[in-house]
Design a protein around this motif. Structure first.
Motif, PDB file in Angstrom:
ATOM      1  N   LEU A 107      -4.737  -7.226   4.299  1.00  0.00           N
ATOM      2  CA  LEU A 107      -3.460  -6.989   4.964  1.00  0.00           C
ATOM      3  C   LEU A 107      -2.411  -6.650   3.908  1.00  0.00           C
ATOM      4  O   LEU A 107      -2.239  -7.386   2.934  1.00  0.00           O
ATOM      5  N   THR A 108      -1.720  -5.529   4.121  1.00  0.00           N
ATOM      6  CA  THR A 108      -0.705  -5.074   3.173  1.00  0.00           C
ATOM      7  C   THR A 108       0.589  -4.730   3.912  1.00  0.00           C
ATOM      8  O   THR A 108       0.602  -4.608   5.134  1.00  0.00           O
ATOM      9  N   ARG A 109       1.624  -4.526   3.149  1.00  0.00           N
ATOM     10  CA  ARG A 109       2.827  -3.909   3.681  1.00  0.00           C
ATOM     11  C   ARG A 109       2.805  -2.421   3.326  1.00  0.00           C
ATOM     12  O   ARG A 109       2.434  -2.044   2.213  1.00  0.00           O
ATOM     13  N   THR A 110       3.180  -1.589   4.289  1.00  0.00           N
ATOM     14  CA  THR A 110       3.386  -0.170   4.014  1.00  0.00           C
ATOM     15  C   THR A 110       4.853   0.194   4.197  1.00  0.00           C
ATOM     16  O   THR A 110       5.261   1.307   3.853  1.00  0.00           O
TER      17      THR A 110
ATOM     18  N   ASP B 254      -3.542  -1.107  -8.619  1.00  0.00           N
ATOM     19  CA  ASP B 254      -3.841   0.315  -8.401  1.00  0.00           C
ATOM     20  C   ASP B 254      -5.191   0.529  -7.730  1.00  0.00           C
ATOM     21  O   ASP B 254      -5.970   1.404  -8.120  1.00  0.00           O
ATOM     22  N   LEU B 255      -5.454  -0.264  -6.705  1.00  0.00           N
ATOM     23  CA  LEU B 255      -6.684  -0.100  -5.916  1.00  0.00           C
ATOM     24  C   LEU B 255      -6.497   1.075  -4.955  1.00  0.00           C
ATOM     25  O   LEU B 255      -5.600   1.061  -4.110  1.00  0.00           O
ATOM     26  N   HIS B 256      -7.353   2.069  -5.067  1.00  0.00           N
ATOM     27  CA  HIS B 256      -7.272   3.227  -4.168  1.00  0.00           C
ATOM     28  C   HIS B 256      -8.092   2.951  -2.912  1.00  0.00           C
ATOM     29  O   HIS B 256      -9.252   2.544  -2.985  1.00  0.00           O
ATOM     30  N   ILE B 257      -7.465   3.161  -1.754  1.00  0.00           N
ATOM     31  CA  ILE B 257      -8.141   2.982  -0.469  1.00  0.00           C
ATOM     32  C   ILE B 257      -8.048   4.291   0.306  1.00  0.00           C
ATOM     33  O   ILE B 257      -6.933   4.772   0.576  1.00  0.00           O
ATOM     34  N   PRO B 258      -9.166   4.891   0.667  1.00  0.00           N
ATOM     35  CA  PRO B 258      -9.127   6.151   1.414  1.00  0.00           C
ATOM     36  C   PRO B 258      -8.659   5.941   2.849  1.00  0.00           C
ATOM     37  O   PRO B 258      -8.741   4.831   3.389  1.00  0.00           O
ATOM     38  N   ASP B 259      -8.179   7.012   3.456  1.00  0.00           N
ATOM     39  CA  ASP B 259      -7.683   6.939   4.833  1.00  0.00           C
ATOM     40  C   ASP B 259      -8.721   6.374   5.790  1.00  0.00           C
ATOM     41  O   ASP B 259      -8.385   5.648   6.734  1.00  0.00           O
TER      42      ASP B 259
ATOM     43  N   ALA C  69       0.853  -1.186   0.000  1.00  0.00           N
ATOM     44  CA  ALA C  69       0.000   0.000   0.000  1.00  0.00           C
ATOM     45  C   ALA C  69       0.891   1.239   0.000  1.00  0.00           C
ATOM     46  O   ALA C  69       1.561   1.524   0.993  1.00  0.00           O
ATOM     47  N   ARG C  70       0.900   1.959  -1.111  1.00  0.00           N
ATOM     48  CA  ARG C  70       1.739   3.151  -1.243  1.00  0.00           C
ATOM     49  C   ARG C  70       0.944   4.396  -0.850  1.00  0.00           C
ATOM     50  O   ARG C  70      -0.180   4.602  -1.290  1.00  0.00           O
ATOM     51  N   ARG C  71       1.536   5.190   0.031  1.00  0.00           N
ATOM     52  CA  ARG C  71       0.863   6.378   0.539  1.00  0.00           C
ATOM     53  C   ARG C  71       0.715   7.428  -0.561  1.00  0.00           C
ATOM     54  O   ARG C  71       1.654   7.718  -1.303  1.00  0.00           O
ATOM     55  N   VAL C  72      -0.493   7.982  -0.682  1.00  0.00           N
ATOM     56  CA  VAL C  72      -0.761   9.119  -1.562  1.00  0.00           C
ATOM     57  C   VAL C  72      -1.513  10.167  -0.740  1.00  0.00           C
ATOM     58  O   VAL C  72      -1.843   9.943   0.427  1.00  0.00           O
ATOM     59  N   ASN C  73      -1.790  11.309  -1.331  1.00  0.00           N
ATOM     60  CA  ASN C  73      -2.358  12.428  -0.567  1.00  0.00           C
ATOM     61  C   ASN C  73      -3.661  12.079   0.147  1.00  0.00           C
ATOM     62  O   ASN C  73      -3.885  12.474   1.291  1.00  0.00           O
ATOM     63  N   ASP C  74      -4.541  11.354  -0.535  1.00  0.00           N
ATOM     64  CA  ASP C  74      -5.868  11.095   0.026  1.00  0.00           C
ATOM     65  C   ASP C  74      -6.056   9.640   0.441  1.00  0.00           C
ATOM     66  O   ASP C  74      -7.182   9.150   0.510  1.00  0.00           O
ATOM     67  N   GLY C  75      -4.967   8.931   0.698  1.00  0.00           N
ATOM     68  CA  GLY C  75      -5.089   7.545   1.137  1.00  0.00           C
ATOM     69  C   GLY C  75      -3.929   6.699   0.680  1.00  0.00           C
ATOM     70  O   GLY C  75      -2.765   7.066   0.868  1.00  0.00           O
TER      71      GLY C  75
END
Length: 388
Positions: free
Chosen positions: A170-173, A220-225, A142-148
């Motif tokens: 479950l992901t790695r950050t 490229d699944l976007h997950i919000p905060d 899970a790569r951090r982006v501005n909105d999640g």
């Protein structure tokens, strides 16, 4: 010390058994042959409030313990539906527990209420093809982006992925090699299963065809905060809240399947006459079935012991793992002996024991292998060096 179920616990077993009676052998055979999710059974259990047995009362759940959930799942598994019936329900009991413990009030209301009411289904995205039981080696990131976060990776053996609306993921950050401890740097999410970004590919398998298992490909699944559970990097630790209940439930479901097969075999042994006498008069038939009963009985109470310890807030890792180990073996042994007691008809679908036999192998493999359980007990209980 009294080792028995309370009146309320006995009522749970009886009430669930009454619901299960509406779903006969034909229903479960058809679901298995057509690889069709048992929606009618799932709906009946939801409408009667059983999907929320361990959920908070303020959200519509019963707020009961793993002990009561185990009693419920034993009733389900022993009533003819086997793994198909049990697996259609039990992620509601152990999967969301990290949310119950670590979710915010808003998350609990948003996520748990639809599960309790049966309006949404969830799947569990943890296992990966290259990591297996070595969960700390997962690579889904899970790569951090501005909105999640944006997630890419793969998951394996994800049950109910064909039916699910949500995924507990479950992901790695943080890459494993950059963490002080291998269990650090993992983050847990509960989010929409967006099928424009996630391919869910069904795996053909030996048994339990009614409840799908899948290979999952995430791009490229976007997950919000707001869909992150707890703190970033603490996901593995949150996941531990689900593991011991899962072992107890899988174990007692194996006992239920074994008891169902054993009861069918005992009845067949009374009804089937060969050489002028019921085959149940022969000790070659009678003794193996009696021995299977003793193992199932012991395994059942090991499950209940582990559930009691968990609900009492006491350490139960060894007991939960032992319960799963003993129950899986006892269930598999009972279904094997049930098939053999039926002779040639044990190989026929008509008598159901072949279906139960196929399904009884699963608890021996998942969610943790027998070898990993023995290694855990050898190290944590007997104080021997870590073997892997």
């Amino acid at each position: 010390m009294i080792i028995d179920l309370s009146d309320d616990q006995k009522e749970i077993h009886e009430s669930v058994t009454r619901i299960c009676r509406d779903f006969d052998d034909h229903y479960w055979t058809t679901a298995d042959e057509e690889a069709r999710f048992p929606e009618e059974f799932y709906r009946a259990m939801a409408d009667n409030g059983w999907l929320g047995i361990t959920m908070p009362e303020e959200l519509g759940g019963a707020n009961l313990g793993v002990t009561e959930a185990a009693i419920m799942m034993h009733a389900v598994a022993s009533s003819g539906g086997g793994q198909a019936a049990a697996s259609s329900l039990h992620i509601n009991l152990f999967g969301p527990h990290a949310i119950v413990v670590h979710g915010t009030p808003e998350q609990k209301k948003r996520w748990l209420t639809p599960l309790i009411e049966g309006r949404e289904k969830a799947c569990f995205g943890v296992t990966e093809p290259d990591a297996g039981l070595d969960t700390t080696s997962i690579k889904t990131f899970a790569r951090r982006v501005n909105d999640g976060y944006v997630v890419n990776g793969r998951k394996m053996w994800t049950s109910t992925g064909q039916e699910a609306h949500k995924i507990l993921l479950l992901t790695r950050t943080v890459p494993k090699e950059e963490c002080k401890k291998p269990t650090d740097g993992m983050t847990l999410f509960y989010t929409d299963l967006d099928r424009t970004k996630v391919e869910v590919k069904r795996i053909k398998k030996l048994g339990r065809a009614a409840v799908d298992s899948n290979a999952v490909f995430i791009e490229d699944l976007h997950i919000p905060d707001e869909d992150r559970v707890g703190e970033e990097g603490r996901g593995f630790h949150y996941l531990l809240d689900s593991l011991n209940p899962e072992r107890v439930l899988v174990g007692i479901e194996a006992v239920g399947i074994g008891r169902d097969a054993l009861n069918r075999a005992a009845k067949y042994a009374v009804d089937r006459t060969v050489f002028g006498r019921p085959i149940g008069m022969n000790q070659g038939i009678q003794h193996p079935l009696a021995e299977a009963w003793t193992a199932l009985e012991a395994a059942y109470w090991m499950c209940m012991r582990a559930a009691y310890l968990y609900d009492a807030g006491k350490p139960c890792g060894a007991e939960a793992n032992a319960a799963k180990f003993l129950s899986a073996r006892a269930g598999f042994d009972a279904t094997t002996k049930a098939v053999l007691a039926h002779g040639g008809m044990g190989y026929a679908k008509e008598y159901q024991v072949e279906r139960l036999f196929r399904e009884s192998l699963l608890p021996r493999i998942a969610p943790v292998t027998e070898q990993m359980i023995l290694s855990f007990i050898g190290e944590k209980v007997l104080g021997m060096p870590k073997s892997y």
